[in-house]
Scaffold this active site. Structure first.
Site, mmCIF file in Angstrom:
data_model
loop_
_atom_site.group_PDB
_atom_site.id
_atom_site.type_symbol
_atom_site.label_atom_id
_atom_site.label_comp_id
_atom_site.label_asym_id
_atom_site.label_seq_id
_atom_site.Cartn_x
_atom_site.Cartn_y
_atom_site.Cartn_z
ATOM 1 N N ASP A 1 6.501 -26.621 34.640
ATOM 2 C CA ASP A 1 5.396 -26.370 35.163
ATOM 3 C C ASP A 1 5.057 -27.361 35.857
ATOM 4 O OD1 ASP A 1 4.928 -23.815 34.362
ATOM 5 O OD2 ASP A 1 3.656 -24.349 32.916
ATOM 6 N N GLN B 1 1.755 -21.577 26.801
ATOM 7 C CA GLN B 1 1.309 -20.553 27.536
ATOM 8 C C GLN B 1 0.277 -19.516 27.176
ATOM 9 O OE1 GLN B 1 3.026 -19.417 30.577
ATOM 10 N NE2 GLN B 1 3.343 -21.621 30.269
ATOM 11 N N GLU C 1 9.283 -14.402 31.647
ATOM 12 C CA GLU C 1 9.117 -15.410 32.705
ATOM 13 C C GLU C 1 9.620 -16.778 32.186
ATOM 14 O OE1 GLU C 1 4.863 -17.301 35.008
ATOM 15 O OE2 GLU C 1 4.844 -16.239 32.993
ATOM 16 N N HIS C 2 9.268 -17.453 31.190
ATOM 17 C CA HIS C 2 9.801 -18.585 30.724
ATOM 18 C C HIS C 2 10.640 -18.188 29.367
ATOM 19 C CE1 HIS C 2 5.913 -19.508 32.789
ATOM 20 N NE2 HIS C 2 6.787 -20.229 33.218
ATOM 21 N N HIS D 1 -3.297 -19.978 28.776
ATOM 22 C CA HIS D 1 -3.514 -19.607 30.280
ATOM 23 C C HIS D 1 -4.504 -18.804 30.499
ATOM 24 C CE1 HIS D 1 -0.915 -21.519 33.137
ATOM 25 N NE2 HIS D 1 0.093 -21.586 32.131
ATOM 26 N N HIS E 1 26.437 6.268 70.875
ATOM 27 C CA HIS E 1 27.276 5.083 69.967
ATOM 28 C C HIS E 1 28.556 4.799 70.336
ATOM 29 C CE1 HIS E 1 23.664 4.656 67.522
ATOM 30 N NE2 HIS E 1 24.022 3.924 66.867
#
Length: 846
Positions: free
Chosen positions: A774, A671, A740-741, A674, A833
């Site tokens: 991934d 990661q 996230e992971h 990235h 109503h």
């Protein structure tokens, strides 16, 4: 280029070189593979390498560009290696007439011009080369010893080519059978629409501020080029050597032609009272703005009254230093547009005072800026320690954004929860700060342009931001087979990934109808329908991401979306990567938008002449993409939703004594590569110092072997190791962090999954690397970041569906339910109503 030729010189004839510098860059020839230093005898020269005896030294070529070389002219074999390392606008390829056919599209799109060596100046041949390199300058160097005619210079210029003349064919004297006069060549293509044949000439300062309008002749231009002094043509008195009688002389910095080759611009250093006969700097009035301030300060430096404030500033360096620091601080704290302008003006005044005292002009500053803009490599740009804003805490140093190291061991910061304060614990949960409001302000003009101007805005922004000129914005199916040509191994891998992801997402479809009879005669139902039109953003910045195309395209396909629009930035040649094209075919994409960034998001949200408007936008991207998604989802004119807020990639790894150090390090780095803003966290559960050291050693060792090591070095330096005593404590921290992971390198890892409350996706055990999720295991990799895993799910099939409810009530059912509805409607004061029920109940009772 604004002139019809470039000289190829060695730098030995200094007088000739000085003259040539006044009319444009020169080409310095190097027979060596790597000269020791960049040539300094020419202003921003082009450097041509004609020998490839030694292997290309790309690092040294970059160094030459950093030192001020304008462009590198490289042989074909070197250019192939330099493309992708050296920006196209700084690279020209050297070709012999015989090897033009060896130029591929990637080479053509990776350079900004071609220098063609040819035995004859065949205009048809040069024209064909010019058409192949459409939009890029063509330089032509004849290997013949014969002297070209001036008419040939004009003809070449007419087809957009520039003749290159060796030094031994040029002279500052009259043209002859063996030499061409520099001015004759320079003015060969210049035309005049005046009866007297004179050329209108704008005279301006070094910084481009106009001094006046005069006229030039061939004779006056020649004398200016040779002497370096301002010489013009008076319509009444002949040659006018500026300052010859008044003393207000000029040093010529540069002479340029306009785009139509019918007028000139002289940039000069003006001496004396000024250019105008009224003893003003300019014929168009007194100077204003920064030039006016510079003039005032220069005058005050010489004769500021004793005791005046400016005199104090010039004679008290400590005071001037304090004022510069004071005004810089006030500018930093200014908020409104007016405040920023006011404080910036003060800072410029004191900064220019400092420059004037040191003999530095605005032109000197601009030259420094220009040289810096030409640098290929950049410094990290972090603030010096004394200017970094410190967190107000008494705890040990908390995670921050320190200046990333450029060498040394690649390592993370380590913290122990047992000794951390509540304030530090909160800081450990913090992600890199993104100013979303500022980014939305930045993208708003882009979004508005696309909304208002449609396709033309997309074309303009693609040229500006992606540096790619394209003729159309959208590709529609059927997609041409030649656009999907790739390595067979890559195709097979995509096919396997497609199969696995499709199976997992197909199992998530909600096709059954949920029906519940809430009371006799009252049936309530819920059923799913696909979102009709979806836009899928496929990033294309630092990496090609066909995996993202799979992760977004497959659930859209499985859900049954009728329109699936891909959006992805084009490559340098204007095409889309074949891998993404192939995935688009597999998932049944109905259109591919060749654009990225905020402009792509805007096109999907509002639609253009060719881009279909969508109902929901999916996909990760940089902060420009994220800000644009947030902006359009709040615009009622767009009527579009988005998948989730997105931020930089992140991973949290929980590891205990059973973990393999090499496995753990590889997961962290997967990661970290990235981007520089990625964040990775290692939660170390009761690890010995030896075990932890092994993991850190593996991180450094593996990182140094990666091509993206420079990115990893920055992201790892901002990432953390958090030491905890127990697995439960580590999981509690992870749930607070909401990664996230989440990767579990734990003994009996599968038993711990039930304790996880917040995570985008979990990877269980030593043989479940995050990379599999991934790409190809089947789960989706478009996941919530920045702690949003507390509220959001990752993208799944249901993300591409919406659920509709229905109810069906019988007469019996309304008889039982109706009175309760009437009571509640009356309670809220909504008589209509209640009446809708009463009228039916009344009919039933009668």
């Amino acid at each position: 280029m604004s002139f019809p030729f470039l000289p190829l010189v060695t730098g030995e004839s200094q007088g000739l070189l000085d003259a040539l510098n006044r009319i444009g860059p020169v080409i310095i020839s190097s027979e060596k593979s790597a000269p020791a230093l960049a040539p300094t005898s020419a202003d921003h020269p082009y450097l041509i390498f004609q020998s490839t005896t030694n292997p290309v030294d790309l690092d040294h070529l970059v160094q030459l560009l950093n030192e001020g070389i304008e462009k590198l002219i490289l042989p074909l074999s070197w250019a192939k290696e330099a493309i992708g390392v050296i920006p196209a606008e700084r690279l020209v390829v050297l070709l012999d007439g015989a090897n033009v056919s060896a130029v591929s599209d990637s080479i053509r799109n990776g350079v900004s011009g071609v220098l063609l060596k040819t035995a004859s100046l065949d205009l048809d041949f040069v024209t064909s080369i010019s058409q192949f390199f459409a939009g890029s300058p063509i330089y032509v160097l004849s290997t013949s010893s014969a002297l070209p005619a001036l008419s040939t210079v004009r003809q070449l210029q007419g087809i957009g080519a520039n003749l290159v003349l060796p030094e031994d064919q040029l002279t500052l004297g009259p043209s002859s059978d063996t030499h061409l006069n520099v001015t004759d060549v320079y003015l060969a293509s210049v035309v005049s629409d005046r009866k007297d044949g004179l050329f209108p000439t704008i005279v301006s300062t070094e910084t481009g501020h106009s001094l006046g309008l005069v006229y030039s002749s061939r004779e006056s231009v020649n004398e200016s080029i040779v002497s370096g002094k301002g010489v013009y043509q008076s319509r009444k008195h002949g040659l006018w050597r500026k300052g010859e009688t008044s003393g207000a002389t000029q040093d010529v910095v540069s002479i340029r032609l306009d785009c139509d080759c019918d007028s000139l611009e002289f940039r000069v250093v003006q001496h004396g009272a000024g250019f105008c006969h009224l003893n003003r700097q300019s014929c168009f009035g007194e100077a204003s703005g920064l030039p006016a301030l510079e003039n005032v300060l220069s005058s005050r430096l010489q004769n500021a009254p004793e005791g005046s404030y400016t005199h104090r500033l010039f004679n008290d360096p400590a005071l001037l230093r304090s004022k510069i620091m004071e005004e810089a601080d006030e500018l930093c704290t200014a908020e409104t547009r007016e405040e920023v302008a006011f404080e910036a003006a003060d800072l410029l005044y004191f900064a220019l005072t400092k420059c004037t005292a040191a003999g530095v002009t605005i032109a000197d500053i601009e030259k420094s800026l220009e040289l810096k803009s030409k640098r290929i490599t950049r410094r990290p740009g972090n603030a010096k320690p004394q200017f970094v804003t410190k967190e107000k805490t008494t705890a040990a140093p908390a995670p921050s954004n320190p200046a990333p190291p450029t060498s040394g061991i690649i390592s993370m910061s380590t913290y122990d929860l047992a000794t951390s304060s509540p304030e530090q614990y909160s800081l450990l949960l913090r992600r890199p700060v993104l100013n979303s409001n500022q980014m939305i302000d930045n993208v708003k003009p882009i979004v508005n342009e696309v909304r208002d101007r449609g396709d033309q805005a997309l074309l303009d922004f693609t040229a500006k931001f992606d540096r790619v000129k394209i003729d159309y914005t959208v590709i529609f199916p059927p997609f041409a087979p030649e656009t999907m040509v790739m390595d067979s191994k890559v195709r097979d891998a995509i096919n396997v990934a497609y199969s696995n992801i499709w199976k997992f997402h197909k199992a998530q479809t909600s096709n059954s109808v949920l029906t519940v009879e809430t009371m006799p005669g009252v049936k309530c139902s819920r059923f799913a329908r696909p979102i009709t039109r979806v836009g899928l953003y496929i990033p294309g910045g630092t990496a090609i991401l066909p995996s993202t195309a799979l992760m977004l395209g497959i659930p859209a396909q499985v859900a049954g979306c009728k329109e699936i629009v891909f959006a992805t930035p084009p490559r340098s040649d204007g095409s889309i990567s074949p891998e993404v094209m192939y995935v688009a075919k597999l998932v049944g994409a109905t259109a591919i938008l060749k654009a990225g960034g905020a402009q792509a998001v805007a096109a999907l949200a509002y639609g253009t002449e060719t881009v279909p408007k969508v109902d929901k936008i999916f996909g990760p991207g940089n902060q420009w993409v994220t800000a644009a998604k947030m902006l359009v989802q709040n615009d009622t004119d767009a009527l579009v939703s988005i998948d989730m807020p997105a931020g930089p990639s992140e991973v949290l790894v929980i590891a205990d004594k059973t973990s393999n150090p090499a496995f753990v390090a590889s997961d962290l780095l997967s990661q970290a590569e990235h981007g520089v803003d990625s964040q990775v966290v290692l939660v170390a559960v009761d690890l010995t110092e030896e075990h932890l050291s092994e993991i850190e050693a593996e991180v450094n060792k593996q990182a140094l072997l990666l091509e993206r090591v420079d990115i990893v070095r920055v992201s790892i330096s901002k990432s953390n190791i958090v030491k905890v005593a127990t697995v439960d404590e580590g999981i509690a921290f992870s749930n607070d962090y909401a990664p996230e992971h989440l990767i579990l390198h734990l003994e009996n890892a599968s038993e711990k999954v039930s304790q996880i409350d917040n995570a985008g996706s979990i990877f269980v055990g030593p043989y479940t690397p995050e990379s599999c999720g991934d790409y190809a295991s089947g789960t989706n990799h478009t996941l919530p970041t920045n702690g949003y895993a507390r509220q959001f799910s990752g993208v799944n099939t249901l993300s591409f569906q919406k659920h509709i409810t229905s109810q069906e009530i019988t007469e019996e059912g309304l008889g039982g339910l109706g009175p309760y509805v009437v009571t509640l409607a009356d309670c809220e004061g909504l008589q209509a109503h209640a009446n809708a029920v009463r009228i039916r109940l009344s009919t039933m009772s009668s």
